[in-house]
Design an enzyme around this catalytic site. Structure first.
Site, PDB file in Angstrom:
ATOM      1  N   ASP A  12       0.672  -1.143   0.098  1.00 39.25           N
ATOM      2  CA  ASP A  12       0.112  -0.072   0.007  1.00 39.25           C
ATOM      3  C   ASP A  12       0.961   1.270   0.019  1.00 39.25           C
ATOM      4  O   ASP A  12       2.143   1.233   0.165  1.00 39.25           O
ATOM      5  CB  ASP A  12      -0.962  -0.150   1.386  1.00 39.25           C
ATOM      6  CG  ASP A  12      -1.755   1.129   1.378  1.00 39.25           C
ATOM      7  OD1 ASP A  12      -2.402   1.815   0.239  1.00 39.25           O
ATOM      8  OD2 ASP A  12      -1.668   1.990   2.568  1.00 39.25           O
ATOM      9  N   ASP A  14      -0.456   5.317   0.757  1.00 40.20           N
ATOM     10  CA  ASP A  14      -0.358   6.362   1.745  1.00 40.20           C
ATOM     11  C   ASP A  14      -0.583   5.815   3.166  1.00 40.20           C
ATOM     12  O   ASP A  14      -1.350   4.867   3.433  1.00 40.20           O
ATOM     13  CB  ASP A  14      -1.846   6.946   1.350  1.00 40.20           C
ATOM     14  CG  ASP A  14      -1.920   7.894   0.230  1.00 40.20           C
ATOM     15  OD1 ASP A  14      -0.667   7.893  -0.594  1.00 40.20           O
ATOM     16  OD2 ASP A  14      -2.824   8.159  -0.286  1.00 40.20           O
ATOM     17  N   ASP A 199      -1.994  -0.624   5.829  1.00 36.88           N
ATOM     18  CA  ASP A 199      -2.111  -0.224   7.336  1.00 36.88           C
ATOM     19  C   ASP A 199      -3.839   0.203   7.490  1.00 36.88           C
ATOM     20  O   ASP A 199      -4.384   0.645   8.590  1.00 36.88           O
ATOM     21  CB  ASP A 199      -1.373   1.200   7.364  1.00 36.88           C
ATOM     22  CG  ASP A 199      -2.329   2.348   6.290  1.00 36.88           C
ATOM     23  OD1 ASP A 199      -2.300   2.121   5.340  1.00 36.88           O
ATOM     24  OD2 ASP A 199      -2.572   3.470   7.031  1.00 36.88           O
TER      25      ASP A 199
END
Length: 260
Positions: A12, A14, A199
């Site tokens: 991932d 951001d 996250d």
């Protein structure tokens, strides 16, 4: 075509590889350099469009790697029909078939100018223009009631279109996740090992599908719930946030999986 790889790393962006506040990936450079030295393929995975993703791949020297775009709705960089599939046109056509009373409550990126997208996302105008170059999914803002939203989504189902909330946007797609796109890349490369890092809730399927998952600390977001595999150590959590935690976790796993 079987491309072959000892290790694939899916990440991932951001809050994971990119710092939550600065969007800087350079604190992860030690691990990025180690991956490059061992010819590990790093597959970026994000809500970004192909146009947005290619800018970042160019900056990081990942031009030859595939990437998962639009939250798994599409994959670029593979010899795959998905790269030229008309998913976005299908979604926009499905929106056109929704009753006007419901349709007027949904304002997708395709209904906005680049300046509008810049305003609702906070992106610079140039980046907002790239964010409008959609091929697989349609983010938008819902202004109606919760009841009408469900009726809206029910009206899209016969067209094969599903909705999923992420942040403030209701994103319409054909229902593919990051894990679905990850499976496409794995089928092409047939790696010995896979690592996934993320996250957020929309990373969970990807984290649980990998041989080794890493939940990267993000103090700006609620913690993810315990995932399948944490109790056995197959999924770990970092204490350091963002690209610093990312780098530490990747270097640790790299030393275990590909010792030199």
């Amino acid at each position: 075509m079987d491309k072959g790889a000892a290790l694939l790393v899916f990440s991932d962006l951001d809050g994971t590889l990119l710092d939550h506040d600065t969007y800087d990936w350079r604190p992860a450079r030690p691990a990025l350099n180690a991956l490059a030295r061992q010819n590990v393929v790093l597959v970026l995975s994000s809500s970004k469009t192909a146009a947005e993703m290619r800018v970042l791949q160019d900056a990081m020297g990942l031009q030859d790697a595939p990437a998962i775009v639009e939250n798994g709705a599409g994959v670029i960089g593979l010899e795959s029909p998905s790269e030229g599939a008309p998913e976005y046109d299908d979604i926009r056509a499905a929106l056109g078939a929704v009753p006007d009373r419901l349709r007027t409550s949904y304002r997708g990126f395709g209904d906005m100018t680049a300046a509008d997208v810049a305003e609702v996302t906070g992106l610079p105008l140039e980046d907002a223009t790239r964010a409008k170059e959609r091929r697989f999914s349609e983010p938008g803002l819902w202004a109606g009631t919760d009841t009408d939203q469900q009726t809206f989504l029910d009206a899209l189902k016969p067209h094969g279109v599903q909705g999923r909330f992420g942040g403030r946007f209701l994103t319409l797609s054909k229902g593919r996740t990051k894990a679905d796109a990850m499976a496409d890349v794995i089928a092409a490369y047939r790696p010995d090992h896979t690592i996934a890092l993320g996250d957020a809730p929309n990373d969970i399927e990807m984290l649980e599908a990998a041989d080794h998952g890493v939940i990267v600390a993000n103090p700006h977001s609620p913690d993810l719930p315990p995932l399948k595999g944490e109790d056995t150590g197959r999924i770990m959590r970092t204490t350091l946030p963002g690209p610093t935690g990312w780098s530490e976790a990747v270097l640790t796993l790299l030393s275990q999986l590909m010792p030199r």
